[in-house]
Design an enzyme around this catalytic site. Sequence first.
Site, PDB file in Angstrom:
ATOM      1  N   TRP A 160       0.875  -1.297  -0.051  1.00 17.18           N
ATOM      2  CA  TRP A 160      -0.011   0.040  -0.052  1.00 17.18           C
ATOM      3  C   TRP A 160       0.927   1.304  -0.106  1.00 17.18           C
ATOM      4  O   TRP A 160       1.741   1.380   0.875  1.00 17.18           O
ATOM      5  CB  TRP A 160      -0.772   0.005   1.331  1.00 17.18           C
ATOM      6  CG  TRP A 160      -1.816   1.059   1.365  1.00 17.18           C
ATOM      7  CD1 TRP A 160      -2.401   1.747   0.523  1.00 17.18           C
ATOM      8  CD2 TRP A 160      -1.985   1.940   2.533  1.00 17.18           C
ATOM      9  NE1 TRP A 160      -3.220   3.021   1.068  1.00 17.18           N
ATOM     10  CE2 TRP A 160      -3.026   2.836   2.271  1.00 17.18           C
ATOM     11  CE3 TRP A 160      -1.696   1.745   3.909  1.00 17.18           C
ATOM     12  CZ2 TRP A 160      -3.368   3.857   3.442  1.00 17.18           C
ATOM     13  CZ3 TRP A 160      -2.055   2.747   4.865  1.00 17.18           C
ATOM     14  CH2 TRP A 160      -3.008   3.890   4.519  1.00 17.18           C
TER      15      TRP A 160
ATOM     16  N   LYS B 158     -13.646  -0.656   5.809  1.00 15.27           N
ATOM     17  CA  LYS B 158     -13.997  -1.409   4.748  1.00 15.27           C
ATOM     18  C   LYS B 158     -15.397  -2.368   5.256  1.00 15.27           C
ATOM     19  O   LYS B 158     -16.406  -2.525   4.524  1.00 15.27           O
ATOM     20  CB  LYS B 158     -12.964  -2.440   4.050  1.00 15.27           C
ATOM     21  CG  LYS B 158     -12.372  -1.588   3.122  1.00 15.27           C
ATOM     22  CD  LYS B 158     -11.427  -0.207   3.729  1.00 15.27           C
ATOM     23  CE  LYS B 158     -10.669   0.068   2.332  1.00 15.27           C
ATOM     24  NZ  LYS B 158      -9.593   1.098   2.699  1.00 15.27           N
TER      25      LYS B 158
ATOM     26  N   ASP C   8      -1.267  -5.309   8.956  1.00 14.24           N
ATOM     27  CA  ASP C   8      -2.266  -4.410   8.911  1.00 14.24           C
ATOM     28  C   ASP C   8      -3.702  -5.404   8.412  1.00 14.24           C
ATOM     29  O   ASP C   8      -3.644  -5.890   7.405  1.00 14.24           O
ATOM     30  CB  ASP C   8      -1.717  -3.925   7.625  1.00 14.24           C
ATOM     31  CG  ASP C   8      -2.578  -2.566   7.145  1.00 14.24           C
ATOM     32  OD1 ASP C   8      -3.699  -2.537   7.656  1.00 14.24           O
ATOM     33  OD2 ASP C   8      -2.226  -2.013   6.335  1.00 14.24           O
TER      34      ASP C   8
END
Length: 403
Positions: free
Chosen positions: A132, A249, A213
């Site tokens: 990311w 999310k 993560d």
Amino acid sequence: MPFSSHTTLSTALIGTVYFASRDDPSPVKLNLSGGSYRSEEGKPLVLQAVRRAEQQLANDMSRDKDYLPLDGLAEFNKLSAKLILGDESSAVKENRVVTIQCLSGTGSLRVGAEFLAKHNQERVILVSNPTWGNHPNIFSLAGMSVEYYRYYDPKTRGLDFKGMLEDLGAAPSGAIVVLQACAHNPTGVDPTLKQWEQIRQVVRSKSLLPFFDNAYQGFASGDLESDAQAVRMFVNDGGECLIAQSFAKNMGLYGERIGALTIVCTSEDVARKVKSQLLLVVRPMYLSPPIHGASIVTTILKNSDMYNDWTVELKGMANRILRMRKQLNEALQARGTPGDWSHIIRQIGMFSFTGLNEKQVRFIAKEYHIYMNYDGRVSIAGLSSKTVSQLADAIHAAVTRMA
């Protein structure tokens, strides 16, 4: 001021895509560069479980808007840890777990980075190549030395497992390694459980410190327990690890900025010391986290009916993404697009690493008004049955005309 690093430039390019899409007047423009789920109508989705939780909170006249403590809403922290670690976690039962509320996944990573920069002897932190785009920035700004381990194989469009193990095995003892728990961003490529066990063995044998993560729990497979298996594998061996958790999310709470940082320690005494140091990081950074998002998550997680409704909606989002993958792959096959596109259905989560190069991506933006990251990452979660053919036409043209 000139750009000082490749990571800064990468972030700037992502911003360029966003502004190009925003300023494009075309009525058929399609922005697939972002990390937000869209409904079949192409709109942001507010889950019904979230609506119910907000209504319940609004009807409670005893609630106020006072500051939360530095570590956030206590019940939220307890339920967040339970969600990722499991109901029967020995680490939780032994009081070896510290969880504090943070500003979504990014804020959790940032607090963790500042803590590690101050208290971990080894300053090297390894992230996957690619990763990311914000990972290198977060850790570099905390004063850590960011290095990369091999992860993605562009030839197979899958995992470079051998290279990954070799690089982790060559890392300095005590270094930190960032591992994405599931639905790897940007590639959509995850290790198998058997591979995760081999990764765990290398990480522990080298005394590396894993920092997970966990941005997509439940959003990859549609099952919260399945998507937590890699993290729990590390926690269950009794070693230390950090976990950055986000509800952006899986609950659609993007704008609420709600997440948690969990640190699993080797003893209850160490956990107490870690918590005191975490609060020293938080105090000058933002002092007190926001209350609304934490209250929404807490309301859903502690109410069995809302929780069950949420898991059904979560499964529905994950399944729709899988359908979009299948439809896109079939559409490319139907057009006879050169190459093997089966990686689109092998990959998992919000994103697909298409294999398109920057020249092809720019062509698609100019000619078809479809925007994606210049590395070829496309948000499958931003597609709908109505726009799959539009993207397939664009990819076919790019591959055949801009090889």
